[in-house]
Design an enzyme around this catalytic site. Structure first.
Site, PDB file in Angstrom:
ATOM      1  CB  CYS A  31      -1.309  -0.758   1.574  1.00 28.36           C
ATOM      2  SG  CYS A  31      -0.298   0.528   2.608  1.00 28.36           S
ATOM      3  CB  CYS A  49      -4.147   1.258  -0.731  1.00 29.61           C
ATOM      4  SG  CYS A  49      -3.052   2.529  -1.480  1.00 29.61           S
ATOM      5  CB  CYS A  90       5.222  -1.798  -8.695  1.00 28.73           C
ATOM      6  SG  CYS A  90       3.512  -0.731  -7.398  1.00 28.73           S
TER       7      CYS A  90
END
Length: 281
Positions: free
Chosen positions: A123, A199, A207
């Protein structure tokens, strides 16, 4: 496809339209509200609307009304047709020239047969939701899973309400701390089997490309740390997040991982994340 392919490539040649497309790819199979897309990409609503319309006309994005909200998702069937056309035309279907687009092991999942599966929860702050998920998986199925968590922009410390709730539930909190994604990069880092974002903000960000192509899914839920009101109301938000994550993690831990093929496993973890999200929509 002769006319569609040039149009699709031209649409994706625009940097900001490509950014919208890539964000929706990261969130697939989620259907994302336009407001969330605009906020994540820093676009004016009118600008985003024009980009979504262009992507829709090109057959790359589909629109769906859920209640009063319009939501958007990649049209994966059309996208596959596009890639199949390009690659078959490029290499005449020769696998030694163009590697397959789909993951291997569709008739068995031998790669997933192991003593312990490594799981990463992500998150933004790594102070509440991902910490809860790490603690829950470690206690509920620590004999088969190695649980980790990290944040795209980690907070200095774990949220005190998250710690209080976990302690009340009997979890060991001694090892819990916010960590950056960089802590899990490099040759010495664990090779994850599963990566889950919990989230929306983290799911909307780019990422790292994780080695070994772990199964990934988005299990988004509201941030309990953002709850307002009395201390009791704030704790209720954490209890709701805890219950939702525990239900998802128990469903995940119950999957027959060693016998599911890659595609079936991906569908299963996607569905786990979508079930309660659909109920809230």
């Amino acid at each position: 496809m002769e006319r569609e392919i040039p149009a699709r490539l031209a649409i994706l040649g625009h940097p900001q339209r490509l950014a919208v497309f890539r964000l929706l790819m990261r969130r697939y199979p989620d259907r994302v509200p336009a407001g969330e897309l605009a906020a994540a990409l820093g676009l004016k609503p009118s600008t985003l609307s024009a980009y979504l319309s262009a992507l829709g006309r090109a057959g790359l994005v589909r629109q769906e009304r859920i209640g009063t909200s319009l939501r958007y998702a990649i049209d994966m069937a059309e996208l596959r047709r596009t890639f199949d056309y390009l690659l078959l035309d490029c290499c005449r279907g020769r696998p030694e020239l163009c590697p397959p687009l789909h993951f291997p092991s569709t008739n068995g999942n031998s790669e997933m047969k192991k003593d312990k599966y490594k799981v990463l929860f992500i998150c933004t702050g790594n102070s509440a939701r991902s910490i809860l998920a790490e603690a829950i998986l470690r206690r509920e199925a620590g004999d088969r899973f190695e649980a980790h968590s990290a944040g795209t922009r980690p907070r200095p410390a774990v949220n005190p309400l998250a710690l209080a709730l976990l302690e009340r539930q009997g979890h060991d909190v001694s090892t819990l701390r916010p960590k950056t994604l960089a802590a899990y990069e490099g040759p010495e880092a664990p090779r994850f089997d599963f990566v889950f974002t919990v989230c929306d903000q983290a799911a909307n960000e780019e990422c790292p490309v994780w080695p070994g192509q772990p199964v990934s899914a988005h299990w988004g839920l509201p941030d309990p740390a953002a709850a307002e009101g009395t201390d009791a109301e704030k704790m209720l938000a954490f209890q709701t997040a805890y219950r939702t994550l525990r239900n998802r993690i128990l469903a995940f831990a119950a999957l027959p991982l060693a016998t599911l093929d890659r595609l079936s496993l991906q569908r299963a973890v996607d569905e786990i994340g979508r079930a309660e999200t659909q109920e809230r929509a």
